[in-house]
Motif scaffolding. Structure first.
Motif, PDB file in Angstrom:
ATOM      1  N   ILE A 200     128.162 -39.133  -5.977  1.00  0.00           N
ATOM      2  CA  ILE A 200     126.919 -39.188  -5.204  1.00  0.00           C
ATOM      3  C   ILE A 200     126.461 -37.783  -4.816  1.00  0.00           C
ATOM      4  N   ASP A 201     127.403 -36.887  -4.531  1.00  0.00           N
ATOM      5  CA  ASP A 201     127.026 -35.517  -4.173  1.00  0.00           C
ATOM      6  C   ASP A 201     126.320 -34.792  -5.314  1.00  0.00           C
ATOM      7  N   GLN A 202     126.528 -35.230  -6.544  1.00  0.00           N
ATOM      8  CA  GLN A 202     125.918 -34.563  -7.697  1.00  0.00           C
ATOM      9  C   GLN A 202     124.600 -35.202  -8.136  1.00  0.00           C
ATOM     10  N   ILE A 203     124.128 -36.213  -7.394  1.00  0.00           N
ATOM     11  CA  ILE A 203     122.854 -36.846  -7.727  1.00  0.00           C
ATOM     12  C   ILE A 203     121.712 -35.930  -7.300  1.00  0.00           C
ATOM     13  N   PRO A 204     120.719 -35.701  -8.144  1.00  0.00           N
ATOM     14  CA  PRO A 204     119.560 -34.907  -7.724  1.00  0.00           C
ATOM     15  C   PRO A 204     118.884 -35.531  -6.501  1.00  0.00           C
ATOM     16  N   PRO A 205     118.540 -34.749  -5.472  1.00  0.00           N
ATOM     17  CA  PRO A 205     117.973 -35.321  -4.243  1.00  0.00           C
ATOM     18  C   PRO A 205     116.673 -36.076  -4.453  1.00  0.00           C
ATOM     19  N   ILE A 206     115.960 -35.788  -5.536  1.00  0.00           N
ATOM     20  CA  ILE A 206     114.678 -36.443  -5.743  1.00  0.00           C
ATOM     21  C   ILE A 206     114.825 -37.933  -6.020  1.00  0.00           C
ATOM     22  N   LEU A 207     115.965 -38.358  -6.586  1.00  0.00           N
ATOM     23  CA  LEU A 207     116.124 -39.769  -6.931  1.00  0.00           C
ATOM     24  C   LEU A 207     116.160 -40.671  -5.690  1.00  0.00           C
ATOM     25  N   PRO A 208     116.979 -40.369  -4.666  1.00  0.00           N
ATOM     26  CA  PRO A 208     116.906 -41.206  -3.464  1.00  0.00           C
ATOM     27  C   PRO A 208     115.536 -41.153  -2.785  1.00  0.00           C
ATOM     28  N   ARG A 209     114.842 -39.999  -2.847  1.00  0.00           N
ATOM     29  CA  ARG A 209     113.513 -39.906  -2.238  1.00  0.00           C
ATOM     30  C   ARG A 209     112.512 -40.795  -2.950  1.00  0.00           C
ATOM     31  N   VAL A 210     112.612 -40.846  -4.271  1.00  0.00           N
ATOM     32  CA  VAL A 210     111.731 -41.738  -5.026  1.00  0.00           C
ATOM     33  C   VAL A 210     111.981 -43.183  -4.615  1.00  0.00           C
ATOM     34  N   GLY A 211     113.238 -43.547  -4.428  1.00  0.00           N
ATOM     35  CA  GLY A 211     113.543 -44.897  -3.977  1.00  0.00           C
ATOM     36  C   GLY A 211     112.955 -45.201  -2.615  1.00  0.00           C
ATOM     37  N   GLN A 212     113.017 -44.239  -1.703  1.00  0.00           N
ATOM     38  CA  GLN A 212     112.431 -44.442  -0.375  1.00  0.00           C
ATOM     39  C   GLN A 212     110.923 -44.613  -0.463  1.00  0.00           C
ATOM     40  N   VAL A 213     110.280 -43.797  -1.301  1.00  0.00           N
ATOM     41  CA  VAL A 213     108.829 -43.907  -1.444  1.00  0.00           C
ATOM     42  C   VAL A 213     108.441 -45.268  -2.002  1.00  0.00           C
ATOM     43  N   MET A 214     109.262 -45.821  -2.877  1.00  0.00           N
ATOM     44  CA  MET A 214     108.964 -47.116  -3.476  1.00  0.00           C
ATOM     45  C   MET A 214     109.396 -48.287  -2.595  1.00  0.00           C
ATOM     46  N   GLY A 215     109.905 -47.984  -1.418  1.00  0.00           N
ATOM     47  CA  GLY A 215     110.223 -49.036  -0.466  1.00  0.00           C
ATOM     48  C   GLY A 215     111.622 -49.590  -0.554  1.00  0.00           C
ATOM     49  N   ALA A 216     112.552 -48.903  -1.207  1.00  0.00           N
ATOM     50  CA  ALA A 216     113.916 -49.404  -1.319  1.00  0.00           C
ATOM     51  C   ALA A 216     114.664 -49.196  -0.001  1.00  0.00           C
ATOM     52  N   ASN A 217     115.325 -50.249   0.481  1.00  0.00           N
ATOM     53  CA  ASN A 217     116.160 -50.096   1.663  1.00  0.00           C
ATOM     54  C   ASN A 217     117.514 -49.529   1.256  1.00  0.00           C
ATOM     55  N   ARG A 218     118.431 -49.421   2.205  1.00  0.00           N
ATOM     56  CA  ARG A 218     119.708 -48.758   1.924  1.00  0.00           C
ATOM     57  C   ARG A 218     120.527 -49.537   0.901  1.00  0.00           C
ATOM     58  N   LEU A 219     120.548 -50.862   1.045  1.00  0.00           N
ATOM     59  CA  LEU A 219     121.331 -51.663   0.111  1.00  0.00           C
ATOM     60  C   LEU A 219     120.746 -51.597  -1.294  1.00  0.00           C
ATOM     61  N   THR A 220     119.431 -51.713  -1.405  1.00  0.00           N
ATOM     62  CA  THR A 220     118.787 -51.630  -2.719  1.00  0.00           C
ATOM     63  C   THR A 220     118.949 -50.250  -3.333  1.00  0.00           C
ATOM     64  N   SER A 221     118.828 -49.218  -2.519  1.00  0.00           N
ATOM     65  CA  SER A 221     119.000 -47.856  -3.021  1.00  0.00           C
ATOM     66  C   SER A 221     120.421 -47.632  -3.525  1.00  0.00           C
ATOM     67  N   ALA A 222     121.406 -48.158  -2.783  1.00  0.00           N
ATOM     68  CA  ALA A 222     122.796 -47.997  -3.216  1.00  0.00           C
ATOM     69  C   ALA A 222     123.057 -48.723  -4.521  1.00  0.00           C
ATOM     70  N   ARG A 223     122.467 -49.916  -4.675  1.00  0.00           N
ATOM     71  CA  ARG A 223     122.733 -50.722  -5.862  1.00  0.00           C
ATOM     72  C   ARG A 223     122.010 -50.214  -7.096  1.00  0.00           C
ATOM     73  N   HIS A 224     120.740 -49.820  -6.947  1.00  0.00           N
ATOM     74  CA  HIS A 224     119.923 -49.493  -8.103  1.00  0.00           C
ATOM     75  C   HIS A 224     119.764 -47.991  -8.347  1.00  0.00           C
ATOM     76  N   ILE A 225     120.118 -47.158  -7.378  1.00  0.00           N
ATOM     77  CA  ILE A 225     119.923 -45.717  -7.553  1.00  0.00           C
ATOM     78  C   ILE A 225     121.251 -44.964  -7.463  1.00  0.00           C
TER      79      ILE A 225
END
Length: 317
Positions: A200-225
């Protein structure tokens, strides 16, 4: 209408054709075409290189023959050292003597019981470790206060030899399966959790931000991102977790001996030590090594290749 000089159109001015799009490089429709060309070029760079996969037998040969050749070389060196008689037979037996011990266990069927007893324990303990270590790694990676509190503890537990937990587990649970599974869990969970944290530390920071912009909650972000993006690092943690599970199990079986536990590979190794039979000891070590190599070749290496191939990293295969 103002006239444009030749410098505006380049050295060979070509005005845009009437009723059609402008040629590439012209000031009217050329910018759009240039952007399309750049986008197509970037897409071709991102696409995996189309390489022909080798046939089944070629892949089998590359995966199977090198370990076999290494084993043959080891036996040859062993035979040479035995023939040189640097050590006594009680310390270094002949390869044929060890093979006779191993084959006698195969013919009477005992070896299959040894392997099954140990492998199914290790598999169950490893699955439980994945179920515990995965959410633990997610929480440690994403919650700062939890990471500050548990991160050093997980690293310390990972470096602690698993055999140190066996006496405590026997005192807490008795000599039963609960004590063995406790030791296996403490060997596997820290490695699995730390592997996921590292991924997880090596994931580009933009990917979780894109998930937040698209409305993903924490559980959805963890599962799909997070989990898909961290899969290479997580897979490395799973491999290490299995290795620690197997080592922990051998330590527990070697020390915790009871008729109700059955005879696994660790107990078989202990039998050889108790009887001062170096042939039995080496045969048990060979079986333990064989299971470890087999799990790597049959389970983790195909998974690793599939993950790398899905990401276009075919040069690493």
């Amino acid at each position: 209408m103002p006239q444009l000089d030749s410098a505006s159109w380049g050295s060979n001015p070509q005005p845009p054709a009437q009723g059609g799009s402008a040629p590439l490089g012209t000031p009217h429709g050329g910018a759009e075409a240039d952007l399309d060309a750049v986008g197509a070029g970037l897409d071709s760079l991102d696409a995996p290189v189309g390489e022909r996969r080798p046939g089944f037998w070629k892949r089998f040969a590359w995966g199977f023959l090198p370990p076999v050749l290494a084993l043959v070389l080891l036996v040859v060196v062993w035979q040479i050292l035995w023939a040189a008689a640097f050590w006594s037979e009680a310390q270094l037996p002949a390869p044929l003597a060890v093979w006779a011990e191993f084959w006698s266990r195969v013919t009477d069927g005992e070896v299959f019981g040894f392997v099954w007893t140990s492998v199914h324990r290790a598999a169950l303990g490893f699955v439980a470790g994945v179920l515990i270590g995965t959410p633990l790694g997610l929480v440690v990676a994403k919650v700062r206060v939890v990471r500050a509190a548990l991160g050093p503890l997980l690293t310390g537990l990972q470096s602690l030899p698993s055999v140190a937990w066996v006496p405590a587990a026997i005192l807490w649970f008795g000599i039963n399966d609960a004590a063995i599974y406790f030791v296996v869990l403490l060997g596997s969970v820290p490695s699995i959790a730390n592997g996921l944290v590292s991924g997880i530390d090596q994931i580009p920071p933009i990917l979780p931000r894109v998930g937040q912009v698209m409305g993903a909650n924490r559980l959805t972000s963890a599962r799909h991102i997070l989990l898909p993006a961290a899969l290479p690092g997580f897979l490395a943690g799973l491999k290490q977790g299995w290795a620690f599970s197997w080592r922990s199990l051998m330590a527990a079986e070697l020390i915790a001996l009871s008729p109700q536990l059955g005879v696994g590979l660790g107990a078989y190794l202990n039998q050889g030590s108790s009887l001062n039979s170096i042939e039995t000891v080496i045969a048990a070590i060979f079986l333990i090594l064989l299971v470890g190599v087999g799990i790597e070749l049959l389970v983790f290496r195909p998974l690793e290749r599939a993950v790398l191939r899905a990401r276009g990293l075919t040069s690493s295969l």
